[in-house]
Design a protein around this motif. Structure first.
Motif, PDB file in Angstrom:
ATOM      1  N   ALA A   1      40.445  37.739  52.598  1.00 32.58           N
ATOM      2  CA  ALA A   1      39.143  38.245  51.912  1.00 32.58           C
ATOM      3  C   ALA A   1      38.639  37.344  50.822  1.00 32.58           C
ATOM      4  N   VAL A   2      39.414  36.486  50.425  1.00 27.53           N
ATOM      5  CA  VAL A   2      38.935  35.651  49.526  1.00 27.53           C
ATOM      6  C   VAL A   2      37.907  34.593  50.031  1.00 27.53           C
ATOM      7  N   HIS A   3      37.720  34.386  51.232  1.00 24.48           N
ATOM      8  CA  HIS A   3      37.069  33.435  51.783  1.00 24.48           C
ATOM      9  C   HIS A   3      35.540  33.925  51.735  1.00 24.48           C
ATOM     10  N   ASP A   4      35.377  35.374  51.799  1.00 30.44           N
ATOM     11  CA  ASP A   4      33.912  35.920  51.737  1.00 30.44           C
ATOM     12  C   ASP A   4      33.916  36.751  50.204  1.00 30.44           C
ATOM     13  N   TYR A   5      34.650  36.566  49.379  1.00 28.74           N
ATOM     14  CA  TYR A   5      34.764  37.227  48.213  1.00 28.74           C
ATOM     15  C   TYR A   5      33.447  37.358  47.503  1.00 28.74           C
ATOM     16  N   GLY A   6      32.418  36.368  47.334  1.00 31.87           N
ATOM     17  CA  GLY A   6      31.214  36.444  47.104  1.00 31.87           C
ATOM     18  C   GLY A   6      30.526  37.599  47.530  1.00 31.87           C
ATOM     19  N   ASN A   7      30.808  38.100  48.727  1.00 31.93           N
ATOM     20  CA  ASN A   7      30.240  39.170  49.084  1.00 31.93           C
ATOM     21  C   ASN A   7      31.285  40.583  49.055  1.00 31.93           C
ATOM     22  N   GLY A   8      32.066  40.278  49.325  1.00 28.02           N
ATOM     23  CA  GLY A   8      33.487  41.375  49.315  1.00 28.02           C
ATOM     24  C   GLY A   8      33.493  42.131  47.927  1.00 28.02           C
ATOM     25  N   ARG A   9      33.212  41.447  46.742  1.00 34.68           N
ATOM     26  CA  ARG A   9      33.311  41.742  45.349  1.00 34.68           C
ATOM     27  C   ARG A   9      32.130  42.685  44.928  1.00 34.68           C
ATOM     28  N   ASP A  10      31.196  42.560  45.798  1.00 35.16           N
ATOM     29  CA  ASP A  10      30.125  43.392  45.477  1.00 35.16           C
ATOM     30  C   ASP A  10      30.072  44.668  46.694  1.00 35.16           C
ATOM     31  N   ARG A  11      30.909  44.956  47.380  1.00 36.11           N
ATOM     32  CA  ARG A  11      30.785  46.130  48.368  1.00 36.11           C
ATOM     33  C   ARG A  11      32.067  46.889  48.388  1.00 36.11           C
ATOM     34  N   PRO A  12      31.816  47.863  47.806  1.00 35.23           N
ATOM     35  CA  PRO A  12      32.959  48.972  47.404  1.00 35.23           C
ATOM     36  C   PRO A  12      33.439  49.671  48.946  1.00 35.23           C
ATOM     37  N   ASP A  13      32.409  49.385  49.825  1.00 39.04           N
ATOM     38  CA  ASP A  13      32.967  50.092  51.081  1.00 39.04           C
ATOM     39  C   ASP A  13      33.592  49.141  51.971  1.00 39.04           C
ATOM     40  N   TRP A  14      34.085  47.855  51.533  1.00 35.45           N
ATOM     41  CA  TRP A  14      34.889  47.011  52.332  1.00 35.45           C
ATOM     42  C   TRP A  14      36.140  46.756  51.318  1.00 35.45           C
ATOM     43  N   ASP A  15      37.208  46.220  52.071  1.00 30.65           N
ATOM     44  CA  ASP A  15      38.269  45.909  51.304  1.00 30.65           C
ATOM     45  C   ASP A  15      38.248  44.501  51.171  1.00 30.65           C
ATOM     46  N   GLY A  16      37.633  44.226  50.026  1.00 28.75           N
ATOM     47  CA  GLY A  16      37.095  42.597  49.900  1.00 28.75           C
ATOM     48  C   GLY A  16      37.399  42.322  48.635  1.00 28.75           C
ATOM     49  N   THR A  17      38.355  42.934  47.778  1.00 20.91           N
ATOM     50  CA  THR A  17      38.825  42.289  46.412  1.00 20.91           C
ATOM     51  C   THR A  17      40.494  42.439  46.431  1.00 20.91           C
ATOM     52  N   SER A  18      40.804  41.754  45.667  1.00 20.53           N
ATOM     53  CA  SER A  18      42.434  41.558  45.517  1.00 20.53           C
ATOM     54  C   SER A  18      43.061  42.632  45.156  1.00 20.53           C
ATOM     55  N   CYS A  19      42.603  43.630  44.434  1.00 15.70           N
ATOM     56  CA  CYS A  19      43.424  44.842  44.009  1.00 15.70           C
ATOM     57  C   CYS A  19      44.659  44.126  43.263  1.00 15.70           C
ATOM     58  N   LEU A  20      44.581  42.988  42.549  1.00 18.39           N
ATOM     59  CA  LEU A  20      45.908  42.586  41.804  1.00 18.39           C
ATOM     60  C   LEU A  20      45.746  43.007  40.329  1.00 18.39           C
ATOM     61  N   SER A  21      44.875  43.667  39.832  1.00 16.46           N
ATOM     62  CA  SER A  21      44.778  43.818  38.410  1.00 16.46           C
ATOM     63  C   SER A  21      45.748  44.639  37.785  1.00 16.46           C
ATOM     64  N   PRO A  22      46.560  45.464  38.440  1.00 11.03           N
ATOM     65  CA  PRO A  22      47.566  46.263  37.958  1.00 11.03           C
ATOM     66  C   PRO A  22      48.912  45.514  37.864  1.00 11.03           C
ATOM     67  N   TYR A  23      48.973  44.777  38.864  1.00 14.08           N
ATOM     68  CA  TYR A  23      50.023  43.721  39.089  1.00 14.08           C
ATOM     69  C   TYR A  23      50.271  42.654  37.953  1.00 14.08           C
ATOM     70  N   LEU A  24      48.970  42.176  37.827  1.00 14.98           N
ATOM     71  CA  LEU A  24      48.696  41.114  36.834  1.00 14.98           C
ATOM     72  C   LEU A  24      48.836  41.820  35.385  1.00 14.98           C
ATOM     73  N   HIS A  25      48.396  43.050  35.059  1.00 16.10           N
ATOM     74  CA  HIS A  25      48.559  43.530  33.634  1.00 16.10           C
ATOM     75  C   HIS A  25      49.820  43.833  33.270  1.00 16.10           C
ATOM     76  N   PHE A  26      51.055  44.228  34.319  1.00 17.15           N
ATOM     77  CA  PHE A  26      52.289  44.603  34.040  1.00 17.15           C
ATOM     78  C   PHE A  26      53.071  43.267  34.311  1.00 17.15           C
ATOM     79  N   GLY A  27      52.448  42.369  34.818  1.00 17.68           N
ATOM     80  CA  GLY A  27      53.308  40.928  34.879  1.00 17.68           C
ATOM     81  C   GLY A  27      54.134  41.049  35.806  1.00 17.68           C
ATOM     82  N   GLN A  28      53.596  41.880  37.068  1.00 16.82           N
ATOM     83  CA  GLN A  28      54.695  41.704  38.331  1.00 16.82           C
ATOM     84  C   GLN A  28      54.253  40.516  39.224  1.00 16.82           C
TER      85      GLN A  28
END
Length: 481
Positions: free
Chosen positions: A221-248
């Motif tokens: 997904a990172v290769h098309d992140y410029g589009n994916g980050r704007d499309r809620p109907d796609w699985d185009g983001t990393s979804c890593l924010s909770p892992y980052l917040h808790f330091g996992q």
């Protein structure tokens, strides 16, 4: 003090063993290690239901990580200073190591603990594992903190990024006796009613799952992140924010996962790296301006003519605004503790502009419902939306939720997933069901005002309302000069 005086390793938002400088320092000291996690809630910002859920599972995962190396996670609750003082005294602790957090109350507390330990001649040191750069390291040409993202991130990109730390986990030493530990289940972090059923379908709050998600994202997904980050109907983001917040997962690990595999100077990878930069910027602002979680960075906004209304706030919270894209996002948030960023911007804009509700109310709701509720990022996002923070969107920029839905959820798949009462509507009407002919509504089993509400405020009316409020603020500010 015994020659084998143990090291107390204090875990906080760093729930991993590798790329953990406090862990490596404890190993390098060559003494037995006693890992501890202290449940000591911030009285101003107690953990919300969604973050409590994630914390429970992340701590269970950390217990498993430690057990692979013969270590136990000691769980204690209460005042951190008192718990550490008690452990130091009872177990003849020789050193206390931890990784830094940057919330205002935490900084003050940690500083006091460090000074107390030093006065007792206990070795004490803290480290950076959650940011690429310490907030005090980055300064503009005048030596002051940045207040605009682009020059901040440009300055960061000109520096050498830190490398991950490979911890020698095979060299850990185990104490002869373990302190008493509380039981994780007794903390009752999980909800008493089963509102979290969807959480288990969407998330695996483990370090292994986070690393797998990172690898898959870098591969695809990172290769098309410029589009994916704007499309809620796609699985185009990393979804890593909770892992980052808790330091996992740490930001250094993300950077190294990208490095060498993608071109970080262009396209999706460059845009994604800038999102990591935005997180850094959020902590930079929180550190230098610690009042921002409750007060606007731009002081003139203290006099903004908000119109608090509990009914409007509740309609927004429950996904009943009558704007399908916004309602889908609010329901997704409640169901899985996360919302796509494009939809977050629309949901925030509706609340603070169309409905003139204080941004602090939105921030509090997100704090309670997001699994990635992070004081720095949450504050920055809401102040950006309200136009009252660092590098904020101009207040007169008002999202049109209908056009946003038509552009970024073209076929309406996202709305159909989270607003099922509209699922049978044709795509041309799904973002504005009030425009559909009666025959189309009947065929789709939609009864406006009964099965789905009309907009709480018509878009042009809401936009005019927001702009009028902004004009009042400008006049007020002008009169005060």
């Amino acid at each position: 003090m015994s020659v084998n005086a143990p090291t107390l390793l204090w875990f906080r938002l760093d729930l991993r063993l590798d790329d953990n400088p406090a862990m490596q320092a404890a190993i390098a000291r060559g003494k037995p290690i006693i890992p501890v996690f202290i449940y000591d809630e911030d009285k101003d910002w107690p953990l919300g239901g969604a973050t409590r859920w994630w914390l429970h599972h992340a701590l269970a995962d950390l217990q498993e990580q430690l057990s692979c190396h013969g270590l136990k996670l000691v769980l204690q609750s209460g005042d951190s200073a008192e718990v550490i003082s008690d452990l130091v005294e009872k177990h003849e602790i020789g050193a206390v190591f931890w990784n830094r957090c940057y919330e205002p109350r935490t900084i003050a507390r940690d500083s006091a603990i460090k000074q107390q330990l030093k006065s007792q001649t206990i070795e004490v040191e803290s480290f950076n594992t959650s940011l690429l750069f310490e907030p005090w390291e980055i300064k503009n040409k005048t030596g002051n903190p940045f207040r605009v993202f682009t020059p901040f991130w440009k300055h960061c990109l000109a520096k050498s990024f830190p490398k991950t730390i490979n911890c020698d986990l095979g060299a850990t030493k185990v104490p002869r006796a373990w302190p008493d530990s509380e039981i994780l289940d007794d903390w009752k972090l999980l909800p008493r009613i089963s509102w979290d059923a969807e959480f288990y379908k969407f998330w695996k709050p483990t370090r292994k799952a986070g690393l797998n998600r990172l690898r898959q994202f870098v591969k695809d997904a990172v290769h098309d992140y410029g589009n994916g980050r704007d499309r809620p109907d796609w699985d185009g983001t990393s979804c890593l924010s909770p892992y980052l917040h808790f330091g996992q997962i740490g930001p250094r690990e993300i950077y190294e996962a990208l490095l060498g595999k993608v071109d970080l100077t262009k396209g999706g990878p460059r845009q994604y790296l800038s999102e990591i930069g935005w997180r850094e910027f959020s902590y930079h602002i929180l550190y230098h301006f610690p009042s921002v979680p409750t007060e606007p960075l731009r002081p003139e906004f203290e006099h903004f003519p908000w119109e608090p209304d509990d009914q409007l706030l509740k309609a927004w919270q429950k996904g009943q605004t009558g704007y399908p894209l916004v309602d889908a996002g609010m329901r997704q948030l409640y169901a899985i503790g996360w919302m796509h960023n494009r939809v977050r911007m629309n949901a925030g804009s509706i609340l603070v502009k169309h409905l003139l509700q204080p941004w602090q109310d939105g921030a509090r709701w997100f704090w309670d419902t997001l699994v990635d509720a992070d004081l720095a990022s949450n504050t920055q996002g809401w102040q950006w939306t309200a136009g009252c923070g660092a590098d904020g969107a101009p207040y007169f920029r008002v999202f049109n939720p209908v056009l946003q839905g038509q552009r970024f959820d073209t076929e309406g798949d996202y709305v159909r997933r989270w607003v099922p009462e509209l699922a049978k509507l044709p795509s041309q009407y799904i973002h504005q069901p009030w425009e559909a002919p009666d025959s189309v509504l009947a065929a789709a089993d939609v009864k406006l005002c009964k099965t789905y509400p009309l907009p709480v405020v018509e878009h042009q009316q809401g936009r005019r309302r927001a702009l009028d409020a902004y004009e009042k603020l400008k006049f007020f500010h002008k009169d005060k000069k």
